[in-house]
Enzyme design. Structure first.
Site: not given
Ligand code: AMP
Length: 270
Positions: A178, A33, A142, A144
């Site tokens: 992550l 994040h 991300g 990811k």
């Molecule tokens: P989340 O809180 O998991 O819904 O993720 C929020 C944002 O952070 C989304 O755009 C994800 O793709 C990005 N994100 C989560 N994990 C990673 C990571 N390891 N590397 C880069 N971006 C990430």
């Protein structure tokens, strides 16, 4: 950092800004994040981070219940980063206005859309609502969650005239991508997930150089991995980076995986 929970209040605060960078999250702030936040700050954007655990994108009630939440710790991390606004909307406010319903067509029902029924419809529903509130110039997401990025680009970027900035996957030293969900893994599973990430990364690398016979027998390889690591793999597929269609190995491609370990579902791509 201003913490805002009401949509009205947020609108009042940001109405005069033209250069907003939006980083939507579900909390459990980690370096993945943070890389998105830094990318937004680098653009000199007013950065808004949202934390909203979207109930409509969970296809199992228990998965939603056990999703790791720690808003106090998140606030401390985000303050340190000098984020301009943290938006933590209430669930009832997000859903109180009418908004478009999204239905995926058959050709988009691949990878996670095939295995998590209604998941992306839920993601698009809430992202559409959040983007209509925040109205940012830039959105930071991300790689990811590659398919999520692909679908938001496809369905929402034009509608909101937003530039979607894709940010590379941030990994731990042990090569696991992550993710907030990683907090649910025990030591043994972390070791396995690390070995799997290293192995798949090597597989992708070799395929890129055509060192592996094109499209090594993936179903066979999948079965071997399932047995070796005692996991259940939903999919393991090479797909075109741009179209997400099955790859011809000529254009850029990625190896996509989703598997269940320790009752936790992990996704990654290489
Ligand atoms: P989340 O809180 O998991 O819904 O993720 C929020 C944002 O952070 C989304 O755009 C994800 O793709 C990005 N994100 C989560 N994990 C990673 C990571 N390891 N590397 C880069 N971006 C990430």
């Amino acid at each position: 950092m201003k913490i805002i929970t009401s949509i009205f209040e947020l609108n009042k605060e940001i109405k005069d800004y033209k250069n907003i960078g939006f980083v939507p999250t579900m909390g459990g702030i980690h370096l993945g994040h943070i890389s998105l936040i830094k990318a937004s700050q680098k653009r000199k954007s007013k950065t808004i981070v949202s934390i909203f655990v979207n109930p409509t994108q969970f296809n199992k009630a228990n998965d939603f219940k056990k999703y790791p939440r720690n808003i106090k710790k998140d606030i401390i991390s985000l303050k340190k980063l000098n984020v301009d606004y943290l938006f933590v909307p209430k669930t009832k406010d997000i859903f109180k206005f009418r908004a478009k319903k999204f239905v995926l067509k058959k050709k988009d029902k691949i990878l996670c859309a095939k295995f998590r029924k209604g998941h992306f419809e839920g993601v698009l529903n809430v992202m559409n609502r959040l983007m209509s509130i925040v109205k940012s110039k830039d959105l930071f997401m991300g790689e990811k969650d590659y398919q999520q990025l692909y679908l938001i680009r496809k369905f929402l970027s034009k509608k909101f005239n937003v530039r979607i900035n894709s940010c590379p996957t941030i990994r731990a030293k042990n090569k696991i991508a992550l993710s907030t969900r990683n907090k649910l893994l025990n030591k043994k599973s972390i070791k396995k997930a690390s070995d799997i990430a290293k192995l798949l990364n090597k597989t992708k690398f070799k395929s890129n150089l055509h060192l592996l016979k094109i499209n090594l027998n993936l179903p066979d390889f999948k079965q071997k991995l399932e047995k070796k690591f005692e996991i259940k793999i939903d999919y393991l597929e090479f797909r075109d980076e741009k179209s997400l269609k099955p790859t011809n190995f000529k254009n850029k491609f990625r190896l996509f995986v989703a598997y269940n370990i320790d009752n936790v579902r992990l996704i990654d791509n290489f």
